[in-house]
Design an enzyme around this catalytic site. Structure first.
Site, PDB file in Angstrom:
ATOM      1  N   GLU A   1      36.893  34.920  43.708  1.00  0.00           N
ATOM      2  CA  GLU A   1      38.060  34.670  42.858  1.00  0.00           C
ATOM      3  C   GLU A   1      39.295  35.324  43.489  1.00  0.00           C
ATOM      4  O   GLU A   1      39.303  36.529  43.749  1.00  0.00           O
ATOM      5  CB  GLU A   1      37.811  35.248  41.466  1.00  0.00           C
ATOM      6  CG  GLU A   1      38.832  34.798  40.450  1.00  0.00           C
ATOM      7  CD  GLU A   1      38.581  35.390  39.063  1.00  0.00           C
ATOM      8  OE1 GLU A   1      38.341  36.603  38.972  1.00  0.00           O
ATOM      9  OE2 GLU A   1      38.647  34.636  38.074  1.00  0.00           O
TER      10      GLU A   1
ATOM     11  N   SER B   1      37.545  41.227  34.341  1.00  0.00           N
ATOM     12  CA  SER B   1      36.924  41.032  35.652  1.00  0.00           C
ATOM     13  C   SER B   1      35.421  41.301  35.604  1.00  0.00           C
ATOM     14  O   SER B   1      34.917  41.990  34.712  1.00  0.00           O
ATOM     15  CB  SER B   1      37.575  41.968  36.663  1.00  0.00           C
ATOM     16  OG  SER B   1      37.326  43.302  36.283  1.00  0.00           O
ATOM     17  N   ASN B   2      34.726  40.784  36.604  1.00  0.00           N
ATOM     18  CA  ASN B   2      33.265  40.950  36.649  1.00  0.00           C
ATOM     19  C   ASN B   2      32.837  42.399  36.820  1.00  0.00           C
ATOM     20  O   ASN B   2      31.865  42.829  36.202  1.00  0.00           O
ATOM     21  CB  ASN B   2      32.684  40.109  37.782  1.00  0.00           C
ATOM     22  CG  ASN B   2      32.446  38.707  37.321  1.00  0.00           C
ATOM     23  OD1 ASN B   2      33.397  38.045  36.927  1.00  0.00           O
ATOM     24  ND2 ASN B   2      31.210  38.266  37.315  1.00  0.00           N
TER      25      ASN B   2
ATOM     26  N   CYS C   1      41.577  32.180  34.279  1.00  0.00           N
ATOM     27  CA  CYS C   1      40.144  32.227  34.598  1.00  0.00           C
ATOM     28  C   CYS C   1      39.629  30.834  34.898  1.00  0.00           C
ATOM     29  O   CYS C   1      38.667  30.664  35.631  1.00  0.00           O
ATOM     30  CB  CYS C   1      39.371  32.863  33.453  1.00  0.00           C
ATOM     31  SG  CYS C   1      39.775  32.127  31.879  1.00  0.00           S
TER      32      CYS C   1
ATOM     33  N   GLY D   1      33.257  44.116  33.520  1.00  0.00           N
ATOM     34  CA  GLY D   1      32.311  43.545  32.554  1.00  0.00           C
ATOM     35  C   GLY D   1      30.884  43.998  32.791  1.00  0.00           C
ATOM     36  O   GLY D   1      30.148  44.315  31.845  1.00  0.00           O
TER      37      GLY D   1
ATOM     38  N   GLU E   1      33.347  37.535  28.856  1.00  0.00           N
ATOM     39  CA  GLU E   1      33.937  36.346  29.486  1.00  0.00           C
ATOM     40  C   GLU E   1      34.658  36.826  30.738  1.00  0.00           C
ATOM     41  O   GLU E   1      35.597  37.606  30.639  1.00  0.00           O
ATOM     42  CB  GLU E   1      34.935  35.655  28.547  1.00  0.00           C
ATOM     43  CG  GLU E   1      34.302  34.999  27.339  1.00  0.00           C
ATOM     44  CD  GLU E   1      33.293  33.933  27.689  1.00  0.00           C
ATOM     45  OE1 GLU E   1      33.320  33.411  28.814  1.00  0.00           O
ATOM     46  OE2 GLU E   1      32.446  33.640  26.843  1.00  0.00           O
TER      47      GLU E   1
ATOM     48  N   LYS F   1      41.971  46.935  22.127  1.00  0.00           N
ATOM     49  CA  LYS F   1      42.694  47.521  23.257  1.00  0.00           C
ATOM     50  C   LYS F   1      43.216  46.388  24.142  1.00  0.00           C
ATOM     51  O   LYS F   1      42.458  45.753  24.868  1.00  0.00           O
ATOM     52  CB  LYS F   1      41.773  48.424  24.103  1.00  0.00           C
ATOM     53  CG  LYS F   1      42.575  49.228  25.121  1.00  0.00           C
ATOM     54  CD  LYS F   1      41.831  49.478  26.418  1.00  0.00           C
ATOM     55  CE  LYS F   1      42.101  48.488  27.498  1.00  0.00           C
ATOM     56  NZ  LYS F   1      43.473  48.404  28.019  1.00  0.00           N
TER      57      LYS F   1
END
Ligand code: NAP
Length: 499
Positions: free
Chosen positions: A389, A233-234, A288, A237, A254, A179
């Site tokens: 970030e 993104s965190n 990143c 994730g 990641e 995806k």
């Protein structure tokens, strides 16, 4: 400005080797440089994911039985086709993502490199042979494919990251459901076309376009997907990891970074400026690994500020298809708003704005999403602009008094992706590579520029201990199998029948 042509008005899913019918529900893919629609992309459903997974599951059984060197030959062909189409792909990549054409060519090259590198792995994929503790017994470990692999990728590297994940998965004998990000699906479409042309058997790679909240979520929950490899993104994730943990599904993450360049007082300042410029404002700071903090020794702070400001004046902003442009657009309006929010936060926190800090909307920039390269100074390490970030062309200069303080500041963020140090002192170089708590360390270079045959990923909040690319990527997509062959003709019991 050369502009590749896409010969379709709507992308379609690629499932079981078939390009599907046009979808009913779609959304436009917007060129961030112009604000204009390039093509429509399907908003697929959970049922589409089911069909893709079923196709992958069926195909994987046969693919796993193809000898790895033969699987690798298909990858070699994919690499050759990628190479032939490099310029077309780069132009389309710039159109969907905005990064300047030189960087887009570099990103496609990463995919080419990855194809040839993983094709080589088809003849390696080393396990170990070790002596058995028993007589007439043979012991070895081999890599086994896992099955159906789910790949979820972000918009900022629409082709490179997909190749980091899918090529090792494929050479190892897995089948893939991919995806891509909804903002940048064109590279997925083009790569699937190339895989088809290269002779990758049907069902080994399936592409399902659509939203993370539907397509991605279904993949994460699907019982027959045995591994999820995610970059993004965190927040996303962490949620994916929680669900995969519940299912005991293997997951490789990641995620974000808050990467710093350290400039010591013995550094080559001109070189440091070049490194900062490239890693902070390349891809408009939307990497990143982008440098968003510069940790500078107080003895050279003013000199560095002066040279950096002068160099920033030479940064041309605009449509990345124009070879003269150095800084392309931001991906979308939400990206602009996030950067604007952090500019305000920085000002409120008392950081000093030395350059930039505003978006560009008028004249040549109308319709697109542009932001000026921005430099804050006198930033404290604990300020939000130095911790969170931003994902835009914004750099914070943090002055420090010593090498030890520089390392401490570098390591004070929750992320651990990339770091860099500019110094001529060999002792500091080796101390830094030991003490910088990041998955990637550069010496006398900026924070970006990973090579595909090395592991890519980060410590702490950047990931969960896995790595993309490099031979280490195979660890995500294979299981280790220990094999014992007893040729003694009698039952020998380990740990017991040892003389
Ligand atoms: P994101 O919003 O997390 O999206 C990443 C991918 O996840 C997209 O394909 C997205 O789908 C999908 N997704 C969203 N919600 C989901 C859900 N609930 N379940 C499953 N999938 C879901 O991240 P992004 O903004 O695109 O990417 C930027 C981030 O990626 C930054 O934080 C950057 O640092 C990080 N990044 C990390 C690396 C690395 O290797 N460490 C490399 C590049 C980027 P949609 O298409 O719907 O958005």
């Amino acid at each position: 400005m050369a502009e590749a042509v896409l010969h379709t008005k709507q992308l379609t899913n690629y499932i079981d080797g078939i390009w599907e019918e046009k979808a009913v529900e779609t959304t436009p893919v917007i060129n961030p440089a112009t604000g204009q629609s390039i093509v429509d992309v399907p908003l697929s459903t959970a049922e589409d994911v089911d069909r893709a997974v079923a196709a992958a599951k069926k195909a994987q059984k046969e693919w796993a039985l193809v000898p790895a060197p033969q699987r690798a030959e298909v990858l070699f062909k994919i690499g050759t086709l990628l190479k032939e189409r490099k310029e077309r792909l780069a132009q389309l990549l710039t159109m969907e993502n905005g990064k300047v054409i030189e960087e887009a060519r570099g990103e496609v090259q990463e995919g080419i490199d990855m194809a040839f590198y993983m094709a080589g792995e088809g003849r390696r994929m080393f396990g170990q042979t070790v002596p058995s503790e028993l007589k007439d017994k043979f012991a070895m470990s081999v890599r086994a494919p896992i099955g159906v692999v789910g790949i979820i990728t972000p918009w900022n590297f629409p082709i490179a990251i997909a190749t980091w994940k899918s090529f090792p998965a494929i050479v190892a004998g897995n089948a893939v459901v991919w995806k891509p990000a909804t903002e940048t699906p064109i590279m997925a479409y083009e790569l699937a076309k190339i895989c088809e042309e290269a002779g990758l058997p049907k069902g080994v790679l399936n592409v399902v376009f659509g939203k993370g909240s539907t397509v991605g979520d279904k993949m994460v929950h699907h019982d027959d997907i045995r591994v999820i490899s995610f970059t993004g993104s965190n927040d996303t994730g962490r949620n994916i990891a929680a669900e995969c943990g519940r299912q005991l599904k293997k997951v490789s993450l990641e995620m974000g970074g808050k990467n710093a360049v350290i400039v010591m007082d013995d550094a080559d300042l001109d070189l440091a400026v070049e490194g900062i410029l490239w890693s902070a404002f390349g891809t408009s700071g939307q990497r990143c690994t982008a440098c968003s903090r510069v940790i500078v020794h107080e003895n050279v702070k003013s000199a560095l500020e002066e040279r950096l400001l002068a160099a920033m004046e030479g940064l041309t902003i605009g449509n990345g298809l124009d070879e003269k442009i150095k800084v392309g657009p931001i991906i979308n309006q939400a990206g602009i708003e996030k950067i604007n929010k952090y500019i305000e936060i920085g000002k409120q926190e008392g950081a000093k704005l030395l350059a930039g800090g505003f978006e560009l909307k008028d004249g040549a920039y109308a319709g697109g999403y542009y932001f000026t390269p921005t430099l804050f100074t006198d930033v404290r390490a604990d300020m939000r602009i130095a911790q969170e970030e931003i994902f835009g062309p914004v750099v914070s200069l943090i002055p420090v008094k010593s090498f030890a303080e520089a390392i401490e500041v570098n390591n004070s963020v929750t992320y651990g992706l990339s770091s860099s140090i500019f110094t001529r002192d060999v002792n500091q170089v080796f101390q830094a590579q030991r003490d910088l708590d990041t998955g990637i360390v550069y010496v006398n270079a900026g924070t970006t520029g990973a090579e595909i045959h090395l592991p890519f990923g980060g410590t702490k909040g950047t990931g969960n201990g896995h790595r993309d690319s490099g031979v280490q990527a195979l660890d995500v997509f294979t299981e280790w199998k220990a094999v014992y062959v007893d040729y003694s003709g009698k039952l020998q019991r380990a740990q017991i029948d040892v003389e």
